[in-house]
Design an enzyme around this catalytic site. Structure first.
Site, PDB file in Angstrom:
ATOM      1  N   LEU A 119      10.981   0.990   7.219  1.00 50.44           N
ATOM      2  CA  LEU A 119      10.408   1.473   5.963  1.00 50.44           C
ATOM      3  C   LEU A 119      11.216   2.685   5.492  1.00 50.44           C
ATOM      4  O   LEU A 119      11.573   3.543   6.303  1.00 50.44           O
ATOM      5  CB  LEU A 119       8.944   1.887   6.164  1.00 50.44           C
ATOM      6  N   TYR A 152       0.824  -1.200   0.000  1.00 54.86           N
ATOM      7  CA  TYR A 152       0.000   0.000   0.000  1.00 54.86           C
ATOM      8  C   TYR A 152       0.861   1.253   0.000  1.00 54.86           C
ATOM      9  O   TYR A 152       2.075   1.195   0.207  1.00 54.86           O
ATOM     10  CB  TYR A 152      -0.968   0.006   1.195  1.00 54.86           C
ATOM     11  N   GLU A 194      11.869   2.160  14.406  1.00 58.10           N
ATOM     12  CA  GLU A 194      11.006   3.256  13.936  1.00 58.10           C
ATOM     13  C   GLU A 194       9.741   3.277  14.772  1.00 58.10           C
ATOM     14  O   GLU A 194       9.582   2.468  15.684  1.00 58.10           O
ATOM     15  CB  GLU A 194      10.686   3.075  12.441  1.00 58.10           C
ATOM     16  N   LYS A 201       6.426  -2.093   1.868  1.00 59.64           N
ATOM     17  CA  LYS A 201       5.265  -1.494   2.540  1.00 59.64           C
ATOM     18  C   LYS A 201       4.054  -2.416   2.401  1.00 59.64           C
ATOM     19  O   LYS A 201       3.137  -2.156   1.617  1.00 59.64           O
ATOM     20  CB  LYS A 201       4.985  -0.098   1.973  1.00 59.64           C
TER      21      LYS A 201
HETATM   22  N1  PDD Z   1       2.945   5.012   7.390  1.00 58.53           N
HETATM   23  N2  PDD Z   1       7.577   3.611   8.994  1.00 58.53           N
HETATM   24  C1  PDD Z   1       6.423   2.917   8.976  1.00 58.53           C
HETATM   25  C2  PDD Z   1       6.377   1.603   9.664  1.00 58.53           C
HETATM   26  C3  PDD Z   1       5.291   3.440   8.310  1.00 58.53           C
HETATM   27  O1  PDD Z   1       4.148   2.749   8.288  1.00 58.53           O
HETATM   28  C4  PDD Z   1       5.385   4.723   7.695  1.00 58.53           C
HETATM   29  C5  PDD Z   1       4.229   5.329   6.951  1.00 58.53           C
HETATM   30  C6  PDD Z   1       6.609   5.406   7.758  1.00 58.53           C
HETATM   31  C7  PDD Z   1       6.813   6.760   7.117  1.00 58.53           C
HETATM   32  O2  PDD Z   1       6.850   6.655   5.710  1.00 58.53           O
HETATM   33  P1  PDD Z   1       6.363   7.852   4.779  1.00 58.53           P
HETATM   34  O3  PDD Z   1       7.139   9.041   5.198  1.00 58.53           O
HETATM   35  O4  PDD Z   1       6.694   7.396   3.431  1.00 58.53           O
HETATM   36  O5  PDD Z   1       4.885   8.014   5.040  1.00 58.53           O
HETATM   37  C8  PDD Z   1       7.684   4.820   8.403  1.00 58.53           C
HETATM   38  C9  PDD Z   1       1.793   5.510   6.666  1.00 58.53           C
HETATM   39  C10 PDD Z   1       1.672   6.990   6.714  1.00 58.53           C
HETATM   40  C11 PDD Z   1       0.557   4.784   7.141  1.00 58.53           C
HETATM   41  O6  PDD Z   1       0.653   3.583   7.316  1.00 58.53           O
HETATM   42  O7  PDD Z   1      -0.499   5.400   7.312  1.00 58.53           O
END
Ligand code: PDD
Length: 286
Positions: free
Chosen positions: A206, A33, A182, A150
């Protein structure tokens, strides 16, 4: 208002969008996703999200069903049809419906299931938490070893959010081998002096799209960036801490496991990074 959603080439009222009980996304969490923020009706850092989607699909041996231009057109159509000003577009691609349950991937590859929907969140960039900061607790990181992909396996991150809620705080930071990986749905950082410290890219985390942009802006603003793991004790002794994600942008962290970080109030550097990030991203929004 009933939302219009996208399912496998069709724009449908949300109640009419249906997928099979045999879909591998449902049975096996076999899907990936992306979440792209919308500000002022425009997509934030869309190219980054497209690039990561391609990578996630390739890592799982799935063919990307659309070109970047097609993905962009679907995003724009949904934003327009649902009159989204601020919020997000959620995109999910699963390995599809083989018509039965089997651990092996369908061979040859079958049509994927493609779902996109919007969520409105007026005033997303003015989240009051940016002024107060967020509190986190630490919990063990027991996720699988390919967190760089992801996938929709979000059970443990959901449990992490619930642990935070139960502890009366805002989020959890995952810890593995004594070091922070994270947050449940964000990347984690600490600041010491003029130096921003965050875990290096690997299969452990991620590869945040927001992370890449924020680190680029930090270097441009003459801040130092050190990519290495840090401990909870280091975070508690840091001057500032923050997280980044597509939906939270840059959000200060003011408490870790009950200990105030710095003054216990959002720090100047995190606030400045948030400002720069939003300013620059709005300029390049499409
Ligand atoms: N989540 N780490 C994890 C485990 C994440 O699920 C996310 C993003 C990030 C940050 O990635 P980015 O900057 O590309 O959004 C880091 C999204 C926002 C979500 O699951 O809603």
């Amino acid at each position: 208002m009933t939302r219009t959603v996208y399912l496998n080439g069709e724009y449908l009222p949300e109640a009419e969008a249906k997928i099979s009980i045999f879909d591998r996304g449902f049975l096996m969490a076999d899907g990936v996703y992306e979440v792209t923020s919308v500000l002022g009706g425009k997509l934030i850092d869309f190219a980054g999200h497209c690039a990561r989607l391609s990578r996630s699909l390739a890592e799982l041996g799935m063919t990307n069903p659309h070109t970047d231009a097609e993905w962009q057109a679907i995003h724009h159509e949904l934003v327009t049809r649902n009159a989204v000003i601020d919020g997000m577009v959620y995109l999910q691609v699963t390995r599809g419906n083989p018509g039965d349950r089997s651990f092996a991937f369908p061979d040859p590859e079958i049509a994927p299931t493609v779902v996109l929907f919007t969520q409105s969140n007026p005033g997303l960039a003015d989240n009051p938490m940016a002024k107060t900061g967020m509190k986190v607790i630490s919990i063990p990181d027991v996720r699988w070893g390919r967190r760089d992909i992801k996938t929709v396996q979000l059970l443990y991150p959901s449990m992490g959010k619930m642990a935070a809620k139960k502890a009366g705080v805002d989020d959890s930071w995952f810890v593995e081998d004594g070091h922070v990986t994270e947050g449940t749905s964000n990347n984690a950082y600490i600041i010491k002096g003029n130096r921003i410290i965050t875990r290096q890219l690997s299969h452990d985390i991620l590869h945040g799209i927001t992370r890449a942009a924020v680190l680029r802006f930090a270097v441009e603003a003459q801040m130092e960036v050190e990519e290495r793991p840090f401990t909870i004790a280091e975070a508690q002794g840091a001057d500032e801490a923050f997280i980044t994600s597509a939906s939270a942008f840059v959000m200060p962290v003011v408490e870790v496991d009950g200990v105030a970080v710095g003054t216990g109030a959002p720090g100047k550097i995190a606030a400045r990074l948030r400002e720069i990030y939003l300013e620059e991203m709005l300029k390049s929004a499409i």
